[in-house]
Design an enzyme around this catalytic site. Structure first.
Site, PDB file in Angstrom:
ATOM      1  N   GLY A   3      -1.101   7.606 -13.285  1.00  0.00           N
ATOM      2  CA  GLY A   3      -1.858   6.668 -12.451  1.00  0.00           C
ATOM      3  C   GLY A   3      -3.123   7.233 -11.831  1.00  0.00           C
ATOM      4  O   GLY A   3      -3.655   6.654 -10.883  1.00  0.00           O
ATOM      5  N   SER A   4      -3.646   8.323 -12.384  1.00  0.00           N
ATOM      6  CA  SER A   4      -4.859   8.889 -11.767  1.00  0.00           C
ATOM      7  C   SER A   4      -6.056   7.954 -11.948  1.00  0.00           C
ATOM      8  O   SER A   4      -6.923   7.885 -11.064  1.00  0.00           O
ATOM      9  CB  SER A   4      -5.150  10.282 -12.320  1.00  0.00           C
ATOM     10  OG  SER A   4      -5.527  10.219 -13.676  1.00  0.00           O
ATOM     11  N   ASN A   5      -6.105   7.244 -13.055  1.00  0.00           N
ATOM     12  CA  ASN A   5      -7.205   6.286 -13.238  1.00  0.00           C
ATOM     13  C   ASN A   5      -7.079   5.094 -12.302  1.00  0.00           C
ATOM     14  O   ASN A   5      -8.078   4.587 -11.786  1.00  0.00           O
ATOM     15  CB  ASN A   5      -7.272   5.818 -14.694  1.00  0.00           C
ATOM     16  CG  ASN A   5      -7.962   6.836 -15.577  1.00  0.00           C
ATOM     17  OD1 ASN A   5      -9.180   6.971 -15.539  1.00  0.00           O
ATOM     18  ND2 ASN A   5      -7.176   7.579 -16.344  1.00  0.00           N
ATOM     19  N   MET A  38       0.550   2.309 -21.842  1.00  0.00           N
ATOM     20  CA  MET A  38       0.991   2.905 -23.100  1.00  0.00           C
ATOM     21  C   MET A  38       1.788   1.935 -23.965  1.00  0.00           C
ATOM     22  O   MET A  38       2.755   2.321 -24.633  1.00  0.00           O
ATOM     23  CB  MET A  38       1.827   4.164 -22.815  1.00  0.00           C
ATOM     24  CG  MET A  38       1.092   5.211 -22.020  1.00  0.00           C
ATOM     25  SD  MET A  38      -0.444   5.716 -22.824  1.00  0.00           S
ATOM     26  CE  MET A  38      -1.059   6.922 -21.642  1.00  0.00           C
ATOM     27  N   ASN A  45     -10.032  -1.163 -21.432  1.00  0.00           N
ATOM     28  CA  ASN A  45      -9.126  -0.046 -21.698  1.00  0.00           C
ATOM     29  C   ASN A  45      -9.895   1.263 -21.546  1.00  0.00           C
ATOM     30  O   ASN A  45     -11.105   1.312 -21.763  1.00  0.00           O
ATOM     31  CB  ASN A  45      -8.567  -0.155 -23.126  1.00  0.00           C
ATOM     32  CG  ASN A  45      -7.545   0.933 -23.429  1.00  0.00           C
ATOM     33  OD1 ASN A  45      -6.670   1.216 -22.607  1.00  0.00           O
ATOM     34  ND2 ASN A  45      -7.657   1.561 -24.586  1.00  0.00           N
ATOM     35  N   HIS A  81      -9.756   5.261 -22.953  1.00  0.00           N
ATOM     36  CA  HIS A  81      -9.144   6.042 -24.033  1.00  0.00           C
ATOM     37  C   HIS A  81      -9.761   7.442 -24.039  1.00  0.00           C
ATOM     38  O   HIS A  81     -10.991   7.569 -23.939  1.00  0.00           O
ATOM     39  CB  HIS A  81      -9.385   5.338 -25.369  1.00  0.00           C
ATOM     40  CG  HIS A  81      -8.742   6.025 -26.530  1.00  0.00           C
ATOM     41  ND1 HIS A  81      -7.386   5.925 -26.796  1.00  0.00           N
ATOM     42  CD2 HIS A  81      -9.252   6.854 -27.472  1.00  0.00           C
ATOM     43  CE1 HIS A  81      -7.099   6.649 -27.865  1.00  0.00           C
ATOM     44  NE2 HIS A  81      -8.209   7.229 -28.289  1.00  0.00           N
ATOM     45  N   ASP A 129      -7.523   0.250 -29.784  1.00  0.00           N
ATOM     46  CA  ASP A 129      -8.634   1.166 -29.510  1.00  0.00           C
ATOM     47  C   ASP A 129      -9.902   0.782 -30.265  1.00  0.00           C
ATOM     48  O   ASP A 129     -10.687   1.638 -30.697  1.00  0.00           O
ATOM     49  CB  ASP A 129      -8.243   2.626 -29.810  1.00  0.00           C
ATOM     50  CG  ASP A 129      -7.127   3.103 -28.886  1.00  0.00           C
ATOM     51  OD1 ASP A 129      -7.052   2.616 -27.742  1.00  0.00           O
ATOM     52  OD2 ASP A 129      -6.319   3.932 -29.318  1.00  0.00           O
ATOM     53  N   GLU A 189     -13.081  10.309 -17.063  1.00  0.00           N
ATOM     54  CA  GLU A 189     -12.481   8.962 -17.056  1.00  0.00           C
ATOM     55  C   GLU A 189     -12.597   8.348 -15.662  1.00  0.00           C
ATOM     56  O   GLU A 189     -12.931   7.162 -15.518  1.00  0.00           O
ATOM     57  CB  GLU A 189     -11.008   9.028 -17.460  1.00  0.00           C
ATOM     58  CG  GLU A 189     -10.783   9.367 -18.920  1.00  0.00           C
ATOM     59  CD  GLU A 189      -9.315   9.359 -19.304  1.00  0.00           C
ATOM     60  OE1 GLU A 189      -9.043   9.333 -20.504  1.00  0.00           O
ATOM     61  OE2 GLU A 189      -8.438   9.387 -18.416  1.00  0.00           O
TER      62      GLU A 189
HETATM   63  C1  GRF Z   1      -5.670   8.598 -19.659  1.00  0.00           C
HETATM   64  O1  GRF Z   1      -5.996   9.820 -20.235  1.00  0.00           O
HETATM   65  C2  GRF Z   1      -6.163   7.467 -20.516  1.00  0.00           C
HETATM   66  O2  GRF Z   1      -7.275   7.800 -21.270  1.00  0.00           O
HETATM   67  C3  GRF Z   1      -5.011   7.191 -21.425  1.00  0.00           C
HETATM   68  O3  GRF Z   1      -3.878   7.421 -20.632  1.00  0.00           O
HETATM   69  C4  GRF Z   1      -4.170   8.375 -19.636  1.00  0.00           C
HETATM   70  C5  GRF Z   1      -3.701   7.837 -18.322  1.00  0.00           C
HETATM   71  O4  GRF Z   1      -3.753   8.788 -17.294  1.00  0.00           O
HETATM   72  N1  GRF Z   1      -5.091   5.851 -21.957  1.00  0.00           N
HETATM   73  P1  GRF Z   1      -3.421   8.332 -15.797  1.00  0.00           P
HETATM   74  O5  GRF Z   1      -2.064   7.677 -15.818  1.00  0.00           O
HETATM   75  O6  GRF Z   1      -4.502   7.378 -15.366  1.00  0.00           O
HETATM   76  O7  GRF Z   1      -3.435   9.587 -14.973  1.00  0.00           O
END
Ligand code: GRF
Length: 197
Positions: free
Chosen positions: A6-8, A84, A101, A103, A139, A168
């Site tokens: 969940g870092s994004n 995922m 998305n 990636h 993708d 990201e």
């Molecule tokens: C990221 O590297 C993204 O590119 C891929 O899944 C990962 C998710 O990381 N689709 P996080 O859960 O946001 O830390």
């Protein structure tokens, strides 16, 4: 939408709260009980709904549950921030030109699972990440923002992943802002954006 750490997701929340992004994260949906994203949502006090794919017999059934949750929360735009699962045309068509998305490669290189591993195995000197609009093909879809990340001597999977993830977190809020601007200007992304690359 998140499945893992969940870092994004947190980067998007931070971008909104620091006013770098004129948006609000009104709902997180996770599919994996207890995942890092779910814990971050609790800490950040963002509403979180668990929609477990294991409770659904088909991808379509899962996507219908997602759509219902998003409609109830009245979301304008949906981000697959580390989701995922493969999504179906149902979700893509429910949020046309407003489903994003992220990636971890410079698409169209290294689609699919373990893009970082694919890049290392191919021996490329430059990798990176891509935020793109989602189309039914995995993708694929118009690129919104990319960031290039050099592969350094001695890089392993963890070190390259960590440097890509920093990028990201930078480009995903930019991609949301760009998508919102395109929607405001055109009502949808311009047709020319449908070309890859
Ligand atoms: C990221 O590297 C993204 O590119 C891929 O899944 C990962 C998710 O990381 N689709 P996080 O859960 O946001 O830390």
């Amino acid at each position: 939408m998140a499945s893992g750490a969940g870092s994004n997701f947190e980067a998007l929340v931070e971008a909104c709260r620091s006013k770098r992004l004129a948006a609000e994260v009104v709902l997180l949906v996770v599919n994996n009980p207890g995942c890092g994203a779910e814990q971050r949502a609790a800490r950040l006090q963002v509403p979180c709904q668990r929609i477990n794919h294991r409770d659904h017999a088909s991808r379509e059934s899962l996507d219908n549950a997602l759509i219902a949750a998003f409609r109830q929360a009245r979301v304008d735009l949906v981000v697959m921030a580390g989701w995922m699962r493969i999504v179906t045309p149902l979700l893509v068509e429910a949020y046309p030109d407003r489903l994003i998305n992220i990636h971890p490669s410079l698409l169209p290189s290294f689609r699919g699972v373990d893009a970082v591993g694919q890049a290392l195995a191919a021996g490329v000197q430059l990798s990176g990440c891509t935020a793109h609009l989602v189309r039914p093909e995995v993708d694929a879809g118009p690129v919104l923002v990319q960031a290039a990340v050099p592969v350094l001597d001695g890089d392993d999977h963890d070190s390259l992943t960590a440097r890509i993830q920093l990028q990201e977190h930078r480009i995903l809020p930019l991609a949301v802002a760009l998508t919102a601007a395109q929607l405001a200007a055109y009502g949808a992304a311009p047709a020319a954006a449908d070309a890859q690359g």
